[in-house]
Each structure stands twice: as structure tokens, then as C-alpha cells.
Design an enzyme around this catalytic site. Structure first.
Site, mmCIF file in Angstrom:
data_model
loop_
_atom_site.group_PDB
_atom_site.id
_atom_site.type_symbol
_atom_site.label_atom_id
_atom_site.label_comp_id
_atom_site.label_asym_id
_atom_site.label_seq_id
_atom_site.Cartn_x
_atom_site.Cartn_y
_atom_site.Cartn_z
ATOM 1 N N ASP A 70 0.822 -1.220 0.000
ATOM 2 C CA ASP A 70 0.000 0.000 0.000
ATOM 3 C C ASP A 70 0.853 1.266 0.000
ATOM 4 O OD1 ASP A 70 -2.395 -1.637 0.328
ATOM 5 O OD2 ASP A 70 -1.758 -1.863 2.406
ATOM 6 N N HIS A 84 -3.851 -1.858 -6.846
ATOM 7 C CA HIS A 84 -3.086 -0.717 -7.327
ATOM 8 C C HIS A 84 -4.040 0.348 -7.861
ATOM 9 C CE1 HIS A 84 0.716 -3.412 -7.895
ATOM 10 N NE2 HIS A 84 0.346 -3.260 -6.646
#
EC number: 6.3.4.4
Length: 432
Positions: free
Chosen positions: A14, A42
Site C-alpha cells: 500500500d 493498485h
């Protein structure tokens, strides 16, 4: 000049990899996923439009870029079809831009059932998987019973192999986990329905990448998750099931390891983690809540709230070692705007009182670890969307410089917002 550039996370995932891969693929001919599966998330924001990709490489939005899913990726046909449809509904010709390795292991319904049954059985000791069947699919690969994309070329043999492996897994589900068996015919029918689509995109990825190297084409390798979740080098057992470090590029794509030219580590300006596992700098106070809210720290794949804390340079130095990083891209610097002070973890205090500057190797050794902080002045000015280093507050520049000093790695790119335009490229990896 670097032709083969790797982009990977240096923390627990992340970090903001998707945006950076998309930005740098402006010069790339190929973008390659080499590990993980649809447990990745993503997020790209282009001209205000948000796109979340889980399995397909982030280069898919570029019309002159070929996206490749390498053999190190475990591939869910259902997840791929769903993602392809979402993109095709927006006018993106995915089938013209996407290629697959025939050696990709398949994730099928019984892998998902096993994943969730195991997490339920662990109770309070659950690892916190995404429940998407990633781990069980990798288990089948290592046990040499897994089905692969290439098996779909011979449908009759595929059906026989599927029957055998499902008998094995259904026995576990019913007799050990007391869960329902997965229906063989449904799995077979669902897979056969998309088999021709999958096989039509198959290429020899290793050969393609070697030819690209000989031509001098630019290739971007897109990592998923983060270094500290690596199956071998992460905070085991609270890790993912693949090699998230730079070593996974060679094994997960077929590129010779000597041909990696530059490794870009994506580094969030603070730390986050999803799921269980060690997190020495985790904050449970209002600052932790501030970081979560300002950073919108909710998983793109699971929607789970991420745990938040100060940047841990001890853990990041481990990532530097494991990946032989060439440079950093610092992301989400703007999230720290408005804090009176910012902290960097520079060492750990162990339960026996020792101060160490390396991460523990054994899982039990993380217990009782206390972070030792260096405190720096914060800044009140906004860094959001700043596109030139000279526009950053001095306190923010000092923070950046200190990270470079503590890690020994230059920050080559600074991200100050989610859009690809909100970025400072101080040194382009393809020119390094």
C-alpha cells in the site's frame, strides 16, 4: 541508462506503487507483474478518473504498452475476466494489450474455500489473508499438483487433473475443516468457459523479455504487496505467499537476474499495515487516526482500515539490503501536512534493554520491541500537488534529507498527490 526497471514496495504494501508504475510507463514498452495475485490493489488516478487494478499490470491504460502477467503470478480466471470486462466497458482493448505466461498457476474456487476455512479455523490467530485463495494456490504450485494456464490447451487432460486435485482438497474441506465441498462440475464449466480467452494471450514470456533486452526496449517490472511481506524475508508467518523482493523478478518472469538495471523502492512517508503481524511504530492515538483519515488508509482490495504509524527506517533499511535499492520514490508526503512534529524510528529497544538497528529475524523476537524515535519539526504549509522541490517547506526538505541519511539511498521521485501529474521526478530510473 537502465532498460529493465523494477518498482516494488519497501514496507508492508500500500505504498502507492500503481501510480508510479503508470507514470514511468510513459517510456516503457512492457510492464510485467511477476508475483502475487488479485490480492494486490493498485490505484491509479488519471485526469481525475480513478482506476483500481488487482491482477492486470498498471500499464494497461497506455495504448503503446504491452502488459504481461508472468509465471510468478497466481491467476484467478474469474478475477481476470471481471477486471477485463470492467476495463473493456470503458473502451480499453485489454486483449490487444495483455499477455500471459503459460506457467501461471490457476486460482480456482477450492483455493478460495480453503483460504477462508483455514482463516476461520485459526480464530484469534488468523493471519489476515485477503481470502482470495492466494496461499493455497501457491501451496499447490510447490506441491506440484497445481493446474496452470498451459494446462488449458488440452481440455480433456485438464478435466482429469482437476478431478484428482479436487478430490484431494474436498477431502480436507469436509473432513478436517467441516466445510462444504466445492462442486467439481461448476469449477470445470466455469474454467472451460474462459479457457480459449486465456490461451489466446499466452506467450513465452522469458523469450519475449530477452528479445526486448536485446533490442534495448524499456521494461517495467511491477511488484505487488511490499518487502516486509516477503514469504522468506518478511515478518513470518504474517506474510504473503510470494517473494515480494527484487529476487522475485527473475524467478517470476524469466528475466536473467543480471539484466535488472535499477530497483525503485516505493516508500510511504509514514507506515501502514493491513492485517495482523508486527508493527513497532503503530499509533493508537489521535495522530494515528489523523494519518488514517488524511491518507484515506483503507485497502483497495479488501476495504479494511489500515493500521498506521510513524516511518520505520530500521525496517526500511532491511528493504534496502534485500532489494539492493537504487533509489526511493517517497509517496504521500502531503499526508503529514499540518502536524507540529514528525517522527522517524531510528532503532529498536529490545525487551532485554539492548538497542538494535536491524530488524529481528524470528517472529517471537518482534514481541516487546519498542521504537526509538528521532523527532523533527513538522510543517503547516501544504505540500499537496507541489511539482517542484523548491516549492516544499524547509521542514519537509529536512525530513526528506534525514530519510536519505538514515537509509543511504537517494529519494529520486517525490509524490505529492494521487494524480500522475502531482509528482517530482528528480532522477528518472530509465536514465539512471
Amino acid at each position: 541508462m537502465g532498460n529493465n526497471v523494477v518498482v516494488l514496495g519497501t514496507q508492508w504494501g500500500d505504498e502507492g506503487k500503481g501510480k508510479i508504475v503508470d507514470l514511468l510507463t510513459e517510456r516503457a514498452k512492457y510492464v510485467v507483474r511477476y508475483q502475487g495475485g488479485h490480492n494486490a490493489g493498485h490505484t491509479l488516478v488519471i485526469n481525475g478518473e480513478k482506476t483500481v487494478l488487482h491482477l492486470i499490470p498498471s500499464g494497461i491504460l497506455r495504448e503503446n504498452v504491452t502488459s504481461i502477467i508472468g509465471n510468478g503470478v497466481v491467476l484467478s480466471p474469474a478475477a481476470l475476466m471481471k477486471e477485463m470486462k470492467e476495463l473493456e466497458d470503458r473502451g480499453i482493448p485489454v486483449r490487444e494489450r495483455l499477455l500471459l505466461s503459460e506457467a501461471c498457476p490457476l486460482i480456482l474456487d477450492y483455493h478460495v474455500a480453503l483460504d477462508n476455512a483455514r482463516e476461520k479455523a485459526r480464530g484469534a490467530k488468523a493471519i489476515g489473508t485477503t481470502g482470495r485463495g492466494i496461499g493455497p494456490a501457491y501451496e499447490d504450485k510447490v506441491a506440484r499438483r497445481g493446474l496452470r494456464v498451459g494446462d488449458l490447451f488440452d481440455k480433456e487432460t485438464f478435466a482429469e487433473k482437476l478431478k484428482e486435485v479436487m478430490e484431494y482438497h474436498n477431502f480436507q474441506l469436509v473432513n478436517y475443516y467441516k466445510a462444504e465441498a466445492v462442486d467439481y462440475q461448476k469449477v470445470l464449466d466455469d474454467t472451460m468457459a474462459v479457457a480459449d480467452i486465456l490461451t489466446s494471450m499466452v506467450v513465452d514470456v522469458s523469450d519475449l523479455l530477452d528479445q526486448a533486452r536485446q533490442r534495448g526496449d524499456f521494461v517495467m517490472f511491477e511488484g505487488a504487496q511490499g518487502t516486509l511481506l516477503d514469504i522468506d524475508h518478511g515478518t513470518y508467518p504474517y506474510v504473503t505467499s510470494s517473494n515480494t523482493t527484487a529476487g522475485g523478478v527473475a524467478t517470476g518472469s524469466g528475466l536473467g537476474p543480471r539484466y535488472v538495471d535499477y530497483v525503485l523502492g516505493i516508500l510511504k512517508a509514514y507506515s501502514t499495515r493491513v492485517g495482523a503481524g508486527p508493527f513497532p511504530t503503530e499509533l493508537f492515538d489521535e495522530t494515528g487516526e489523523f494519518l488514517c483519515k488524511q491518507g484515506n488508509e483503507y485497502g483497495a482490495t479488501t476495504g479494511r482500515r489500515r493500521r498506521t504509524g510513524w516511518l520505520d527506517t530500521v525496517a526500511v533499511r532491511r528493504a534496502v539490503q534485500l532489494n539492493s535499492l537504487s533509489g526511493f520514490c517517497l509517496t504521500k508526503l502531503d499526508v503529514l501536512d499540518g502536524l507540529k512534529e514528525v517522527k522517524l524510528c531510528v532503532a529498536y529497544r529490545m525487551p532485554d534493554g539492548r538497542e538494535v538497528t536491524t530488524t529481528p529475524l524470528a517472529a517471537d523476537d518482534w514481541k516487546g520491541v519498542e521504537p526509538i524515535y528521532e523527532t523533527m519539526p513538522g510543517w503547516s504549509e501544504s505540500t499537496f500537488g507541489v511539482k517542484d522541490r523548491s516549492g516544499l517547506p524547509q521542514a519537509a526538505l529536512n525530513y526528506i534529507k534525514r530519510i536519505e541519511e538514515l537509509t543511504g539511498v537517494p529519494i529520486d521521485i517525490i509524490s505529492t498527490g494521487p494524480d500522475r501529474t502531482e509528482t517530482m521526478i528528480l532522477r528518472d530510473p530509465f536514465d539512471a
